[in-house]
Write a protein that holds these residues in place. Structure first.
Motif, PDB file in Angstrom:
ATOM      1  N   LYS A 397      -5.824 -16.473   3.116  1.00 37.50           N
ATOM      2  CA  LYS A 397      -5.889 -17.657   2.265  1.00 37.50           C
ATOM      3  C   LYS A 397      -5.483 -17.328   0.836  1.00 37.50           C
ATOM      4  N   GLY A 398      -4.554 -18.122   0.296  1.00 34.39           N
ATOM      5  CA  GLY A 398      -4.159 -17.995  -1.102  1.00 34.39           C
ATOM      6  C   GLY A 398      -3.497 -16.681  -1.452  1.00 34.39           C
ATOM      7  N   LEU A 411       3.726  -3.497   4.307  1.00 34.10           N
ATOM      8  CA  LEU A 411       3.589  -4.513   3.269  1.00 34.10           C
ATOM      9  C   LEU A 411       2.106  -4.706   2.977  1.00 34.10           C
ATOM     10  N   TYR A 412       1.754  -4.771   1.703  1.00 33.10           N
ATOM     11  CA  TYR A 412       0.378  -5.025   1.282  1.00 33.10           C
ATOM     12  C   TYR A 412       0.339  -6.390   0.602  1.00 33.10           C
ATOM     13  N   ILE A 413      -0.468  -7.307   1.145  1.00 33.72           N
ATOM     14  CA  ILE A 413      -0.536  -8.680   0.658  1.00 33.72           C
ATOM     15  C   ILE A 413      -1.938  -8.977   0.147  1.00 33.72           C
ATOM     16  N   ALA A 418      -9.334 -15.161   0.075  1.00 35.94           N
ATOM     17  CA  ALA A 418     -10.142 -14.468   1.073  1.00 35.94           C
ATOM     18  C   ALA A 418     -10.678 -13.138   0.564  1.00 35.94           C
ATOM     19  N   ASN A 419     -10.303 -12.766  -0.684  1.00 35.59           N
ATOM     20  CA  ASN A 419     -10.732 -11.475  -1.253  1.00 35.59           C
ATOM     21  C   ASN A 419     -10.386 -10.316  -0.321  1.00 35.59           C
ATOM     22  N   SER A 420      -9.162 -10.377   0.190  1.00 33.34           N
ATOM     23  CA  SER A 420      -8.755  -9.360   1.155  1.00 33.34           C
ATOM     24  C   SER A 420      -7.305  -8.961   0.929  1.00 33.34           C
ATOM     25  N   VAL A 421      -6.930  -7.862   1.570  1.00 37.01           N
ATOM     26  CA  VAL A 421      -5.546  -7.400   1.578  1.00 37.01           C
ATOM     27  C   VAL A 421      -5.102  -7.260   3.027  1.00 37.01           C
ATOM     28  N   ILE A 435      -8.271  -5.616   4.801  1.00 36.22           N
ATOM     29  CA  ILE A 435      -9.145  -4.818   3.948  1.00 36.22           C
ATOM     30  C   ILE A 435      -9.817  -5.724   2.915  1.00 36.22           C
ATOM     31  N   GLN A 436     -11.147  -5.729   2.897  1.00 30.83           N
ATOM     32  CA  GLN A 436     -11.870  -6.506   1.884  1.00 30.83           C
ATOM     33  C   GLN A 436     -11.807  -5.753   0.550  1.00 30.83           C
ATOM     34  N   VAL A 437     -11.484  -6.487  -0.520  1.00 33.25           N
ATOM     35  CA  VAL A 437     -11.348  -5.868  -1.842  1.00 33.25           C
ATOM     36  C   VAL A 437     -12.227  -6.626  -2.833  1.00 33.25           C
TER      37      VAL A 437
END
Length: 510
Positions: A397-398, A411-413, A418-421, A435-437
């Motif tokens: 999301k977003g 690729l890292y998005i 969602a506070n994630s990568v 991955i939660q960041v």
């Protein structure tokens, strides 16, 4: 948890079943048994679910207020954190009690690290993380972290645990080889843009709310704070002159930073609302992406003056330089397309429709493809070398930031909603990890020498540091490689000449 159920989602992103599980608080899949285990916080139990028919096979005691769980893949043992009892309950895969291990106050989350074969527990009230040996079932270390550690994560193939500290809004890094805290990183107010200077091994982070750029050294310590314009956002390093360029959104200018002195040399007036910076490494030209004036300001690095303006689509947000064809791609957030600019003729030569709200882009030098991040449609559009969209990827999301890591061909998005990568394999175009960041991850960048990825988390004021999922270097391209080889060669030649002259002079004196 609040509905007392577990939802089953198919590969097509459809909910295909809802399994009633009272007080569900955490969930894990066991590779050892093939079953799903769900901790039931309010019930003090654990439910074992058959994933093939979506039925509860067994329910067994799991200690008081089980909040988190982790499973040892070698033997199927289940580690359950008991929040109010300050313990970790160890069960075998059938649910039989093996041991109860005392830990520090208020254990919340628990994770198993395959590299160290240890279990790590975040103790919320005691501001610590406990390390438990999976073989001896005893606490081997208690490490002080930030205030109120909550989430805890470890990568597939690295030896670092990341702990999210809720109250201090920072990330603690723990080395699982030594069970010692590496560092905790807090990085100003509203970090957004981020770039890496490979010549000086420094990381530059813009702080949109405090109008500073933070400089981190190779040990990720803050070495300098540089005041720039208002609302600094986009940032990029120019290898041509070894300067860092910062887009100041609210003051409509670009600050030029000298990394050697860590000072601002110039503030260059550009268009309205500069949001992104693109650098052409072949000649050092800098392109300020001006969102509010719908154009690009071209900056000559020889005197840092604006020499031209190029009109784009509506609300351009950011761009990327394509090394294979020497073209510049700009994502137009408002018109849902990508403008392709020829920097020689200084004009738009083509426009490509993409998803809704394109705002960040990255380039893959291995296949020559451009990846366009579409914020509103939660997707990535893939553009090939023939300037055609050949595919679309789903994101979280977003999505706000995207970068390509040549070290592991991924690729890292950054998904701000969602506070994630998302980590996506660029060859198979498949999702490798989520991955939660930190809170509201915005932009990201890569250290080209070791593949480490840096994520700027705007609302938590932190930087997340991720090691690449694969440590196989494969093909690595660096725009600085030829320069470095030439420099080394020239140094050897000069040194040889000096030694030869010295020997001749010594013989002459004799």
């Amino acid at each position: 948890a609040y509905s007392g159920s577990v939802s089953v989602i198919s590969g097509l992103h459809d909910v295909i079943a809802n399994i009633p599980v009272a007080g569900a608080s955490s969930i894990a899949y066991s590779e050892y048994t093939g079953n799903i285990y769900v901790s039931q916080y309010s019930m003090g139990t654990m439910a074992m679910i058959n994933p093939y028919n979506y039925t509860i096979v067994k329910v067994f005691p799991a200690g008081k207020t089980p909040s988190g769980l982790a499973i040892d893949p070698k033997n199927g043992n289940i580690f359950v954190s008991n929040q109010e009892a300050n313990t970790v309950t160890v069960l075998n895969f059938t649910g039989s009690l093996i041991k109860i291990i005392p830990v520090r106050s208020d254990p919340l989350q628990v994770i198993y690290d395959v590299q160290s074969e240890q279990v790590y527990v975040s103790n919320f009230d005691s501001d610590t993380v406990s390390a438990i040996s999976a073989s001896s079932l005893s606490v081997v270390a208690n490490m002080s972290v930030g205030l109120n550690p909550y989430g805890i994560f470890c990568g597939k193939e690295n030896r670092t645990i990341l702990v999210a500290n809720e109250y201090t809004n920072n990330i603690t890094l723990i080395n699982t080889s030594t069970d010692r805290v590496l560092q905790s990183i807090t990085i100003g107010s509203g970090p957004q843009g981020i770039c890496f200077d490979p010549d000086n091994s420094e990381l530059y982070v813009t702080n949109a709310y405090s109008n500073f750029v933070y400089v981190l050294d190779k040990n990720y310590r803050v070495s300098a704070k540089i005041y720039v314009g208002w609302g600094p956002s986009g940032i990029a390093y120019d290898p041509y002159n070894d300067y860092v360029y910062v887009a100041n959104y609210d003051t409509d200018n670009v600050s030029v930073i000298n990394p050697q002195t860590e000072t601002v040399l110039w503030n260059i007036k550009v268009g309205k609302g500069p949001a992104g910076i693109v650098v052409d490494p072949s000649n050092g030209y800098v392109y300020s992406v001006n969102q509010l004036s719908d154009n690009i300001s071209v900056i000559d690095p020889s005197d840092n003056s604006v020499i031209h303006s190029i009109n784009t689509g509506s609300s351009p947000f950011n761009g990327v330089y394509d090394q294979s064809n020497n073209l510049i791609y700009i994502g137009n957030f408002g018109s849902n397309n990508v403008s392709i600019i020829d920097p020689v003729d200084e004009k738009v030569i083509s426009s490509i429709p993409v998803g809704s709200g394109p705002q960040d882009l990255t380039y893959d030098p291995q296949n020559g493809e451009i990846y366009v991040l579409n914020f509103n449609s939660d997707s990535v559009s893939i553009i090939n070398s023939e300037e055609r969209v050949i595919g679309t990827l789903a994101t979280g999301k977003g999505p706000e930031g995207i970068c390509y890591d040549e070290y592991d061909n991924s690729l890292y998005i950054s998904n701000s909603g969602a506070n994630s990568v998302y980590v996506i394999n660029a060859t198979s175009v498949s999702l490798e990890a989520v991955i939660q960041v930190g809170v509201y991850p915005f932009r990201d960048c890569v250290d080209p020498f070791n593949g480490i990825v840096f994520i700027a988390n705007t609302n938590s004021g932190t930087i997340t540091i991720l090691e690449p999922l694969s440590h196989s270097p494969g093909y690595t391209h660096s725009p600085y490689l030829a320069y470095r080889i030439w420099f080394i060669f020239a140094s050897v030649v000069v040194l040889s000449v000096v030694i030869a002259v010295y020997i001749l002079l010594a013989r002459y004196k004799k």
